[in-house]
Design an enzyme around this catalytic site. Sequence first.
Site, PDB file in Angstrom:
ATOM      1  N   ASN A 161      -0.635  -9.259   5.095  1.00 45.05           N
ATOM      2  CA  ASN A 161      -0.545  -7.813   5.243  1.00 45.05           C
ATOM      3  C   ASN A 161      -0.354  -7.170   3.867  1.00 45.05           C
ATOM      4  OD1 ASN A 161      -0.458  -5.338   6.519  1.00 45.05           O
ATOM      5  ND2 ASN A 161       1.402  -5.752   7.704  1.00 45.05           N
TER       6      ASN A 161
ATOM      7  N   GLN B 265       0.815  -1.218   0.000  1.00 46.37           N
ATOM      8  CA  GLN B 265       0.000   0.000   0.000  1.00 46.37           C
ATOM      9  C   GLN B 265       0.842   1.259   0.000  1.00 46.37           C
ATOM     10  OE1 GLN B 265      -1.575  -1.060   4.086  1.00 46.37           O
ATOM     11  NE2 GLN B 265      -1.570   1.183   4.304  1.00 46.37           N
TER      12      GLN B 265
ATOM     13  N   CYS C 159      -5.172   0.604   3.497  1.00 45.88           N
ATOM     14  CA  CYS C 159      -5.229  -0.807   3.906  1.00 45.88           C
ATOM     15  C   CYS C 159      -6.635  -1.380   3.747  1.00 45.88           C
ATOM     16  CB  CYS C 159      -4.759  -0.965   5.341  1.00 45.88           C
ATOM     17  SG  CYS C 159      -5.689   0.018   6.543  1.00 45.88           S
TER      18      CYS C 159
END
Length: 220
Positions: A190, A20, A26
Amino acid sequence: MNATGVNWVDIGAVTPVKDQGACGSCWAFSTTGSLEGAHFVSKGELLSFSEQQLVDCAGMKYGNYGCYGGLQTNAYMYYEAGYLAELESVYPYISGGGSMQACQYNAASATAVDVSTFTNVTPQSVDQFKAALNLQPLAIAIEADQPCFQSYNSGIFNDPTCGTTLDHAVLAVGYGTDATTGLDYYLIKNSWNTTWGEQGYIRFAITGDGAGVCGVQLDP
């Protein structure tokens, strides 16, 4: 329930780890990850969907703020409003430096993938979390602003100083038991590139019902 665990990465329902960058997007990455997984379960094909579409187009009208935060449920509402998911390759991510742009949505270039509904999983329950994970990858939220989380590089993470004040959206992609330690864990994807954690992933210890490590079970 699957007694031994599930790993949607190995099954083929998870796209490579994304990044990101310096944009608080996110929420968009968590959303596309869950949609990618749901589409794989439904159609048997893995597509990479555009986070930039959500950053640019699923904005304040839906309660999101682009690089300044948003919620996965709000992003689903954007899709539910009739906008189809565009591919990453068609609508690439350009906000890594923190900048945004006007909405570039093109219905002619969009896929036929939409969102008809979404479900909030019962929070603070290991059984419900696992039962939902047996069906597909889950969009979740955690606290990620503490040094213990940000400096994670490997192993099963179980640091109580992580906190439970949700401020970061990620993707739960599996659960299982570590063969070496015998510890049960959730596998989390993630959006901080593969240089962070275990090639972009973290394993949270499953510690029983309640908030969970970093609040992982508070808002699946």
